[in-house]
Every structure is written in C-alpha cells, then in structure tokens.
Write an enzyme that holds these catalytic residues in place. Structure first.
Site, PDB file in Angstrom:
ATOM      1  N   HIS A 180       1.393   4.023   2.128  1.00 36.67           N
ATOM      2  CA  HIS A 180       1.897   4.625   3.210  1.00 36.67           C
ATOM      3  C   HIS A 180       3.498   5.039   2.946  1.00 36.67           C
ATOM      4  O   HIS A 180       4.106   4.009   2.413  1.00 36.67           O
ATOM      5  CB  HIS A 180       1.515   4.140   4.403  1.00 36.67           C
ATOM      6  N   HIS A 186      -7.647  -0.672   5.468  1.00 36.60           N
ATOM      7  CA  HIS A 186      -6.478   0.572   6.079  1.00 36.60           C
ATOM      8  C   HIS A 186      -6.239   1.299   5.148  1.00 36.60           C
ATOM      9  O   HIS A 186      -6.334   2.608   5.552  1.00 36.60           O
ATOM     10  CB  HIS A 186      -5.236  -0.449   6.248  1.00 36.60           C
ATOM     11  N   ASP A 221      -0.110  -3.803   6.429  1.00 33.80           N
ATOM     12  CA  ASP A 221      -0.701  -3.330   7.527  1.00 33.80           C
ATOM     13  C   ASP A 221      -2.354  -3.729   7.796  1.00 33.80           C
ATOM     14  O   ASP A 221      -2.995  -2.940   8.285  1.00 33.80           O
ATOM     15  CB  ASP A 221      -0.716  -1.778   7.641  1.00 33.80           C
ATOM     16  N   ASP A 228       5.873   4.739   5.250  1.00 35.27           N
ATOM     17  CA  ASP A 228       6.685   3.727   5.798  1.00 35.27           C
ATOM     18  C   ASP A 228       6.784   2.272   4.883  1.00 35.27           C
ATOM     19  O   ASP A 228       7.107   1.422   5.403  1.00 35.27           O
ATOM     20  CB  ASP A 228       6.263   3.516   7.215  1.00 35.27           C
ATOM     21  N   HIS A 229       6.108   2.366   3.849  1.00 33.04           N
ATOM     22  CA  HIS A 229       6.198   1.149   3.126  1.00 33.04           C
ATOM     23  C   HIS A 229       6.551   1.376   1.698  1.00 33.04           C
ATOM     24  O   HIS A 229       7.040   0.252   0.831  1.00 33.04           O
ATOM     25  CB  HIS A 229       4.626   0.635   2.929  1.00 33.04           C
ATOM     26  N   HIS A 259       0.703  -1.284  -0.002  1.00 32.72           N
ATOM     27  CA  HIS A 259      -0.002  -0.061   0.070  1.00 32.72           C
ATOM     28  C   HIS A 259       0.869   1.111   0.196  1.00 32.72           C
ATOM     29  O   HIS A 259       2.020   1.063  -0.108  1.00 32.72           O
ATOM     30  CB  HIS A 259      -0.867  -0.203   1.206  1.00 32.72           C
ATOM     31  N   HIS A 294       4.813  -4.627  10.773  1.00 42.67           N
ATOM     32  CA  HIS A 294       5.261  -3.872  11.956  1.00 42.67           C
ATOM     33  C   HIS A 294       5.245  -4.705  13.329  1.00 42.67           C
ATOM     34  O   HIS A 294       4.670  -5.887  13.319  1.00 42.67           O
ATOM     35  CB  HIS A 294       4.149  -2.828  12.250  1.00 42.67           C
TER      36      HIS A 294
END
Ligand code: ZN
Ligand code: FE
Length: 256
Positions: A59, A115, A134, A61-62, A57, A172
């Site tokens: 985001h 999400h 996530d 942090d990905h 996805h 995570h």
C-alpha cells in the site's frame, strides 16, 4: 547482544514509520516509509544513514518513501516475495521462515496475508519487537482488502503464538477508534476496559498508544479472541467456529 533502538516517525495523517537502529553495528532500518520527508528529518537529527527499508505490504502509505529514500541513501529494499512486483524498487524478496539481519539482530519473516495478498511481518525476537504493518493494530486489525476471514484469522494466529512481552509496532494510530468498537462486542472484558482507560489517558496527554504489548492484545483485542466462547456469544454466534466469529466481528467493524 545490542537490542534495537526503535523510534516512531509520525507520517501522513496517522501512520507510524518505524526507525530501527542496531547501535552495535551502527546500522539503521526504516519500516514502511509512508513518505520520505519525515524519515530524512529523523535520520538527520540523529546523524544516521539509512541502510535498509523493510516493507510489510504494497500500500502507498507503506512504500511511498521507497523511491526517494533509495535515491538519497542507496539503501536496500526488502519486501514480501508474494508481492514483489508491487513493491517499488525491491532488492530482496522474503517469505515465511526467512531471516533478515540488521547488524547483530535478526528478524524472522512471517507470511500474514489477509489485508493484502502479500503481507509479511518482521519479528526481531531478541529485541522483543514485531513489525506487523496493517495486520494487527492495537485493539483492531486491518481491513480484508485481498483476503477472507479464514486467511486473516490464520495469519493472526501465527502472530498470536509469539511471546506476551513482544512489542507490537503496527503502522497506524487507530487505537482509540478501535477501542470504541471493541467495547461494543466485548463490553465486560476487564482486560479490554483496562486497555481502553490507558488509551484514553495516553491520547488525552497527546501520546502514542503504539507499541502495545502482545500479551495485552491477546487478552483485549477482539480480533485476537475470535476463538473465545464469550466473544462468540456476544456477537450471537455461540458455538460457532473462530473463523465465523472473526468474520462477524470484522464485518461489524467495517460497518461501525
Ligand atoms: Zn495497508
Ligand atoms: Fe496502512
């Protein structure tokens, strides 16, 4: 058949980037590179090139490593078709039912919005490996930033149908705080209590709790148990449908 060799690359504060190597063909993927530095270091330690990035996805942090890794390795970037415009430098947009090959191994793609609108999972059946970003965490699930409880419960339902031996490679290390919350809604669940004890032991030893086994998550993770009458009763919703229970549990977690 050469199963994937999968290695965690810890990144940022509590992200896991996953390196997946198909040793027969000698090809390497990285799932959700949060940042380039630790990924490059891990690749160089092994003497591997990077062939493909698999994004779940959009985001930061990905996908934070997409640009630098593509510049360095010229790797292909695969990501969700439903969110292609938010995946930096995407080459191949994939959706439910499509397959992504990594050497001899193949991933089946699932659309699992909730999400985010365009979240996908990669299931490598022959390697018993699920990369779910996530959406499912050990003993938890992702926040509903771009979806409602009905959407997320349906997405989780797709993953819950996979075999118990599937290893859940989430993105995570949230397990210990998820465990504290899970006990508040499902305190008498022996599978949960066993998993919590294991998680506390692993964390005390400085070890990772990921991957977990999908069979364990089905029994212990409240977000996979919203259709269990016991959980419904525990949150004051005896007889309610799974979506209502899921929404209640997710809301309590948001406020926990
Ligand atoms: Zn996310
Ligand atoms: Fe994340």
């Amino acid at each position: 058949m050469t199963r994937l060799v999968i290695e965690a690359v810890p990144a940022l504060k509590d992200n896991y980037v996953w390196l997946a190597r198909e040793p027969g063909a000698g090809v390497t993927a990285v799932v959700d590179p949060a940042e380039p530095g630790p990924v490059v270091a891990a690749l160089e330690r092994h003497g591997w090139r990077l062939d493909v990035i698999l994004n779940t996805h959009h985001h930061g942090d990905h996908v934070g490593g997409n640009r630098a890794l593509k510049e360095k390795y010229g790797c292909k970037i695969v990501g969700p078709a439903a969110d292609r415009e938010r995946i930096p430098l995407i080459d191949q947009a994939v959706a439910e039912g499509e397959r992504v090959a990594l050497g001899d191994q193949q991933a089946e793609v699932f659309d699992i919005p909730g999400h985010t609108r365009g979240h996908i999972a990669y299931w490598f059946a022959a390697s018993e490996a699920l990369f779910c970003g996530d959406t499912i965490f050990s003993l938890g699930c992702g926040r509903l930033f771009e979806g409602d409880p009905k959407t997320m419960w349906h997405s989780i339902g797709k993953l819950r149908r996979l075999p118990d031996a599937t290893r859940v490679f989430c993105a995570h290390e949230y397990t210990q705080s998820n465990a504290r919350f899970a006990l508040t809604v499902d305190p008498d669940n022996p599978a949960l209590r066993a998993r919590v004890a294991e998680v506390d032991r692993l964390r005390a030893a400085g070890q990772s709790t990921v991957p977990s086994l999908l069979g364990v998550e089905k029994a212990a993770n409240p977000f996979l148990r919203a259709d269990d009458p016991v959980l419904a009763r525990n949150v004051g919703l005896a007889g309610a449908d799974a979506v209502a229970v899921f929404g209640e549990v997710r809301g309590r977690k948001d406020r926990f």
